[in-house]
Design a protein around this motif. Structure first.
Motif, PDB file in Angstrom:
ATOM      1  N   GLY A  17      42.734  34.995  42.190  1.00 53.65           N
ATOM      2  CA  GLY A  17      43.386  35.985  41.343  1.00 53.65           C
ATOM      3  C   GLY A  17      44.280  36.994  42.057  1.00 53.65           C
ATOM      4  O   GLY A  17      45.179  36.625  42.820  1.00 53.65           O
ATOM      5  N   GLY A  19      43.636  39.122  44.432  1.00 50.74           N
ATOM      6  CA  GLY A  19      43.496  39.128  45.886  1.00 50.74           C
ATOM      7  C   GLY A  19      44.305  38.009  46.529  1.00 50.74           C
ATOM      8  O   GLY A  19      44.987  38.217  47.535  1.00 50.74           O
ATOM      9  N   LEU A 199      40.666  36.061  33.323  1.00 49.80           N
ATOM     10  CA  LEU A 199      41.156  35.981  31.933  1.00 49.80           C
ATOM     11  C   LEU A 199      41.537  34.558  31.531  1.00 49.80           C
ATOM     12  O   LEU A 199      41.472  34.218  30.355  1.00 49.80           O
TER      13      LEU A 199
HETATM   14  P1  NAP Z   1      38.875  36.872  40.248  1.00 46.61           P
HETATM   15  O1  NAP Z   1      39.988  35.908  40.085  1.00 46.61           O
HETATM   16  O2  NAP Z   1      37.537  36.556  39.679  1.00 46.61           O
HETATM   17  O3  NAP Z   1      38.732  37.159  41.827  1.00 46.61           O
HETATM   18  C1  NAP Z   1      37.730  37.974  42.328  1.00 46.61           C
HETATM   19  C2  NAP Z   1      37.253  37.366  43.640  1.00 46.61           C
HETATM   20  O4  NAP Z   1      36.258  38.265  44.196  1.00 46.61           O
HETATM   21  C3  NAP Z   1      36.566  36.012  43.455  1.00 46.61           C
HETATM   22  O5  NAP Z   1      36.928  35.120  44.481  1.00 46.61           O
HETATM   23  C4  NAP Z   1      35.092  36.391  43.549  1.00 46.61           C
HETATM   24  O6  NAP Z   1      34.254  35.353  43.962  1.00 46.61           O
HETATM   25  C5  NAP Z   1      35.159  37.481  44.589  1.00 46.61           C
HETATM   26  N1  NAP Z   1      33.922  38.259  44.612  1.00 46.61           N
HETATM   27  C6  NAP Z   1      33.154  38.634  43.556  1.00 46.61           C
HETATM   28  N2  NAP Z   1      32.096  39.322  43.972  1.00 46.61           N
HETATM   29  C7  NAP Z   1      32.192  39.400  45.335  1.00 46.61           C
HETATM   30  C8  NAP Z   1      31.377  39.961  46.352  1.00 46.61           C
HETATM   31  N3  NAP Z   1      30.216  40.585  46.054  1.00 46.61           N
HETATM   32  N4  NAP Z   1      31.798  39.885  47.629  1.00 46.61           N
HETATM   33  C9  NAP Z   1      32.934  39.242  47.943  1.00 46.61           C
HETATM   34  N5  NAP Z   1      33.733  38.650  47.035  1.00 46.61           N
HETATM   35  C10 NAP Z   1      33.362  38.731  45.744  1.00 46.61           C
HETATM   36  O7  NAP Z   1      39.242  38.287  39.644  1.00 46.61           O
HETATM   37  P2  NAP Z   1      40.656  39.060  39.531  1.00 46.61           P
HETATM   38  O8  NAP Z   1      41.084  38.994  38.127  1.00 46.61           O
HETATM   39  O9  NAP Z   1      41.575  38.656  40.617  1.00 46.61           O
HETATM   40  O10 NAP Z   1      40.144  40.552  39.766  1.00 46.61           O
HETATM   41  C11 NAP Z   1      40.352  41.232  40.998  1.00 46.61           C
HETATM   42  C12 NAP Z   1      39.967  42.685  40.795  1.00 46.61           C
HETATM   43  O11 NAP Z   1      40.839  43.245  39.805  1.00 46.61           O
HETATM   44  C13 NAP Z   1      38.549  42.892  40.255  1.00 46.61           C
HETATM   45  O12 NAP Z   1      37.997  44.044  40.852  1.00 46.61           O
HETATM   46  C14 NAP Z   1      38.759  43.122  38.774  1.00 46.61           C
HETATM   47  O13 NAP Z   1      37.738  43.922  38.213  1.00 46.61           O
HETATM   48  C15 NAP Z   1      40.081  43.863  38.799  1.00 46.61           C
HETATM   49  N6  NAP Z   1      40.813  43.791  37.520  1.00 46.61           N
HETATM   50  C16 NAP Z   1      41.281  42.592  37.057  1.00 46.61           C
HETATM   51  C17 NAP Z   1      41.976  42.570  35.844  1.00 46.61           C
HETATM   52  C18 NAP Z   1      42.550  41.295  35.271  1.00 46.61           C
HETATM   53  O14 NAP Z   1      43.150  41.364  34.188  1.00 46.61           O
HETATM   54  N7  NAP Z   1      42.413  40.155  35.921  1.00 46.61           N
HETATM   55  C19 NAP Z   1      42.158  43.750  35.131  1.00 46.61           C
HETATM   56  C20 NAP Z   1      41.657  44.941  35.637  1.00 46.61           C
HETATM   57  C21 NAP Z   1      40.991  44.944  36.850  1.00 46.61           C
HETATM   58  P3  NAP Z   1      33.414  34.571  42.800  1.00 46.61           P
HETATM   59  O15 NAP Z   1      34.416  33.686  42.151  1.00 46.61           O
HETATM   60  O16 NAP Z   1      32.353  33.874  43.567  1.00 46.61           O
HETATM   61  O17 NAP Z   1      32.873  35.624  41.844  1.00 46.61           O
END
Ligand code: NAP
Length: 255
Positions: A17, A19, A199
């Motif tokens: 995502g 990151g 999402l």
């Molecule tokens: P994502 O695609 O699920 O990526 C998050 C990554 O973090 C996954 O690889 C996940 O691994 C890893 N992770 C989770 N828990 C962890 C831990 N304890 N230690 C190390 N790595 C860990 O999510 P994203 O949408 O890119 O979200 C990134 C950040 O943006 C999050 O903090 C999210 O709350 C925030 N955010 C996202 C949105 C959105 O619309 N996407 C909106 C607002 C805020 P696993 O797959 O194993 O869980």
């Protein structure tokens, strides 16, 4: 701060995502990337793709983070950029069908999203603070944490998630103040609705409908739009101690 071939950077949650988008973008600018993730397959794949280093790390566990920082620093030297993207977004109501919110789920959500951001930031700051300045102002590095618009207006089922993200928002000013003398800037981005695995797991019509709720542009945001803002935060030394909403003006409703 100039981002170049001499800029080591660490991204937590870099395997997926937002990151992963940051990792690809910064690598394209020449930075040396270390990807921290608990998902080893995803993290290693991104690291391999961009010529970076993968560090298996659980951000909620300080010792596992310490091992990750050690590996990243021995490969690239002291990181000057930390972007915290690791996070989880479980949903559960405060009470439902006569049952209270699962305390363990609440604790885990805070542990990963809030504690994990702070533990990673604190370890990065400790290293940056004893490194040589790299900007004319005496700047030593920049830390970007990821909050969420839910940290301001959490929806039904988001009590734990919203609390964790409000915590990240609350960290930003005191951390920037703590680290000002060390020349370390601290910022947070509060994303709205982004097209990431978080999402993309939703049915297509739900994604469409979520996108239509964004005033303008009426669509889900692209992770590159987060990475572009993160680049600007790194490069613009006056950005410090603020949380920037990146959300197309959406204000979340109750559901
Ligand atoms: P994502 O695609 O699920 O990526 C998050 C990554 O973090 C996954 O690889 C996940 O691994 C890893 N992770 C989770 N828990 C962890 C831990 N304890 N230690 C190390 N790595 C860990 O999510 P994203 O949408 O890119 O979200 C990134 C950040 O943006 C999050 O903090 C999210 O709350 C925030 N955010 C996202 C949105 C959105 O619309 N996407 C909106 C607002 C805020 P696993 O797959 O194993 O869980």
């Amino acid at each position: 701060m100039r981002i170049g071939a001499d800029t080591p950077a660490i991204i937590t949650g870099g395997g997926s995502g937002l990151g992963a988008a940051n990792a690809r973008h910064l690598a394209g600018l020449g930075a040396k990337l270390a990807i921290f993730d608990r998902d080893a397959d995803a993290g290693q794949a991104v690291a391999d793709e961009i010529g970076g280093v993968f560090c298996a790390a659980d951000v909620s566990d300080p010792e596992s983070l310490t091992a990750g920082f050690k590996k990243a620093r021995s490969a690239h030297g002291q990181e000057r950029i930390l972007i915290c993207c690791a996070g989880i977004a479980p949903a559960q109501k405060t009470a439902s069908k006569g049952q209270p919110h699962d305390p363990a789920l609440f604790a885990t959500t805070l542990s990963v999203n809030l504690n994990g951001s702070f533990f990673a930031a604190s370890q990065a700051a400790a290293g940056m603070s004893v490194a040589d300045p790299i900007t004319a102002d005496g700047g030593r590095g920049v830390i970007i944490m990821t909050a969420s618009v839910a940290g301001y207006e959490g929806q039904i089922g988001q009590a734990a998630y919203a609390a964790s993200k409000a915590g990240v928002i609350g960290l930003t000013v005191p951390m920037a103040r703590d680290l000002a003398r060390d020349g370390i800037r601290v910022m947070a981005i509060a994303p709205g609705l982004f097209k990431t695995p978080m999402l993309l797991g939703l049915p297509e019509e739900v994604q469409q409908s979520l996108g239509q709720q964004v005033p303008f542009p009426a669509r889900l945001a692209d992770p590159i739009e987060y990475a572009m803002l993160a680049q600007q935060i790194c490069e613009n030394d006056m950005l410090n101690g603020s949380v920037i909403r990146l959300d197309g003006a959406i204000r979340l409703g109750p559901r």
